[in-house]
Structure formats: C-alpha cells, structure tokens
Design a protein around this motif. Structure first.
Motif, PDB file in Angstrom:
ATOM      1  N   ARG A 184      46.341  34.716  41.153  1.00  0.00           N
ATOM      2  CA  ARG A 184      45.887  34.358  39.803  1.00  0.00           C
ATOM      3  C   ARG A 184      44.760  33.326  39.863  1.00  0.00           C
ATOM      4  O   ARG A 184      43.910  33.276  38.984  1.00  0.00           O
ATOM      5  N   ASP A 208      45.035  40.195  39.584  1.00  0.00           N
ATOM      6  CA  ASP A 208      45.939  39.272  40.269  1.00  0.00           C
ATOM      7  C   ASP A 208      47.322  39.869  40.500  1.00  0.00           C
ATOM      8  O   ASP A 208      48.064  39.408  41.360  1.00  0.00           O
ATOM      9  N   PRO A 242      39.989  38.016  39.325  1.00  0.00           N
ATOM     10  CA  PRO A 242      39.726  38.088  37.883  1.00  0.00           C
ATOM     11  C   PRO A 242      40.676  39.035  37.158  1.00  0.00           C
ATOM     12  O   PRO A 242      41.216  39.974  37.741  1.00  0.00           O
ATOM     13  N   GLY A 243      40.859  38.768  35.876  1.00  0.00           N
ATOM     14  CA  GLY A 243      41.618  39.664  35.010  1.00  0.00           C
ATOM     15  C   GLY A 243      43.012  39.947  35.518  1.00  0.00           C
ATOM     16  O   GLY A 243      43.696  39.079  36.042  1.00  0.00           O
ATOM     17  N   MET A 276      34.312  30.494  41.579  1.00  0.00           N
ATOM     18  CA  MET A 276      35.623  30.976  41.968  1.00  0.00           C
ATOM     19  C   MET A 276      36.691  29.911  41.750  1.00  0.00           C
ATOM     20  O   MET A 276      37.772  30.200  41.264  1.00  0.00           O
ATOM     21  N   SER A 302      36.597  27.706  34.173  1.00  0.00           N
ATOM     22  CA  SER A 302      36.451  29.133  33.891  1.00  0.00           C
ATOM     23  C   SER A 302      37.772  29.888  34.049  1.00  0.00           C
ATOM     24  O   SER A 302      37.774  31.106  34.121  1.00  0.00           O
ATOM     25  N   GLU A 303      38.884  29.173  34.140  1.00  0.00           N
ATOM     26  CA  GLU A 303      40.181  29.825  34.313  1.00  0.00           C
ATOM     27  C   GLU A 303      40.511  30.744  33.150  1.00  0.00           C
ATOM     28  O   GLU A 303      40.229  30.448  32.001  1.00  0.00           O
ATOM     29  N   ARG A 304      41.121  31.851  33.480  1.00  0.00           N
ATOM     30  CA  ARG A 304      41.612  32.787  32.484  1.00  0.00           C
ATOM     31  C   ARG A 304      42.865  32.203  31.856  1.00  0.00           C
ATOM     32  O   ARG A 304      43.731  31.680  32.529  1.00  0.00           O
TER      33      ARG A 304
END
Length: 167
Positions: free
Chosen positions: A116, A124, A120-121, A1, A6-8
């Motif tokens: 954000r 946010d 996910p996706g 988390m 792993s940030e978008r």
C-alpha cells in the motif's frame, strides 16, 4: 513514491476487504489440502518434536542446547517453538499447523500493508493475492517446521511497515 503528501486515502473498509480476499483465495486454493493434512505430521516435524522432548527441559535449554541439525541454530523458531508447543498443547500437530496458517495469512496481510505504501491504486492487493494462491507454498502451510520461514517473513514485513510509518 515515498512522498507522504501524495498518499492515497484508504477507506475504512479496504483492509477488511483485503482480509476477506486473502481468506477466500487461501481457502479456495489450499482449503482441501489443509483439511486433509491438518492432522498429519510430516517427517521433519516429528524429528523436531522428538529432539525437543529429549533435549529441551527449560527455556534456557532452548538457547544453549545443540540444534537438531548441525549449523541450524534458530532458537526462537525451532527449540523455543517446539518447547512451548510441548508445554502448552502437548505437541498437537493440528495446533502447529493452525499457527502456520495464521502466520501465513497474517504475512499476506502485512504484505498488503507494505505494498500500500509503494503501489498505486488497488495494485497493492495483487501481491497478497498472488502469495496466497501459490500452490508451491503448501509445504510452508502444512509443515510445522516451516514456522522458521513464516516468522522470519513476519519480522521482515513488520520492519518494512515500520520503516514506512516512521519515514
């Protein structure tokens, strides 16, 4: 988390889209009521303004004089807020309401920035959309004394965002 690796990837236009969405939803849901009530004072607004005019004569008074309601010591969001409102714009209620609207929309955007970090996706955007479409928030938007709530939420969301920035 909270794994930064792993940030978008956020595209440059996403915050602009979110601001546009927040504004659109806010004015669709609250626009007519805001337009109707913008020039109107609520009973508590008048009490705070009258109290400040009688008791707050300088910046020091904002932090040392008794509050309007016993036990409600909120010098930044009551005494100082109304003192500055009297000094800067002669307590024009429309300006107080505009400040509330600005902070309400700013808080919705800050909520998006915090979400954000944890959702996910495009999920946010959902909390901000839900926030600005809540009919029960109309008093927060239209009563100048509700700046107390808006400023506390603003500082909380800024703190959360800073937590994620410096995690």
């Amino acid at each position: 988390m909270f794994d930064k690796s792993s940030e978008r990837k956020v595209r440059w236009y996403e915050p602009l889209v979110v601001i546009g969405l927040i504004l659109l939803l806010f004015f669709l849901v609250h626009g007519k009521r805001v337009e109707r009530n913008l020039p109107l004072s609520q009973w508590e607004d008048e009490y705070f303004i009258e109290h400040n005019d009688k008791n707050m004569h300088n910046l020091i008074d904002c932090f040392t004089e008794r509050p309007l309601w016993n036990g409600l010591y909120r010098p930044l969001t009551t005494n100082l807020y109304y003192y500055l409102g009297g000094e800067l714009f002669d307590h024009k209620i429309e300006i107080y309401h505009a400040i509330n609207i600005l902070f309400y929309i700013l808080n919705a955007f800050l909520l998006y920035l915090v979400c954000r970090e944890v959702l996910p996706g495009f999920w946010d955007m959902l909390p901000s959309a839900v926030m600005v479409t809540r009919l029960s928030h109309y008093e927060i938007v239209l009563n100048s004394c509700e700046f107390q709530v808006l400023f506390a939420v603003f500082l909380s969301l800024i703190s959360l965002k800073m937590y994620f920035v410096y995690l």
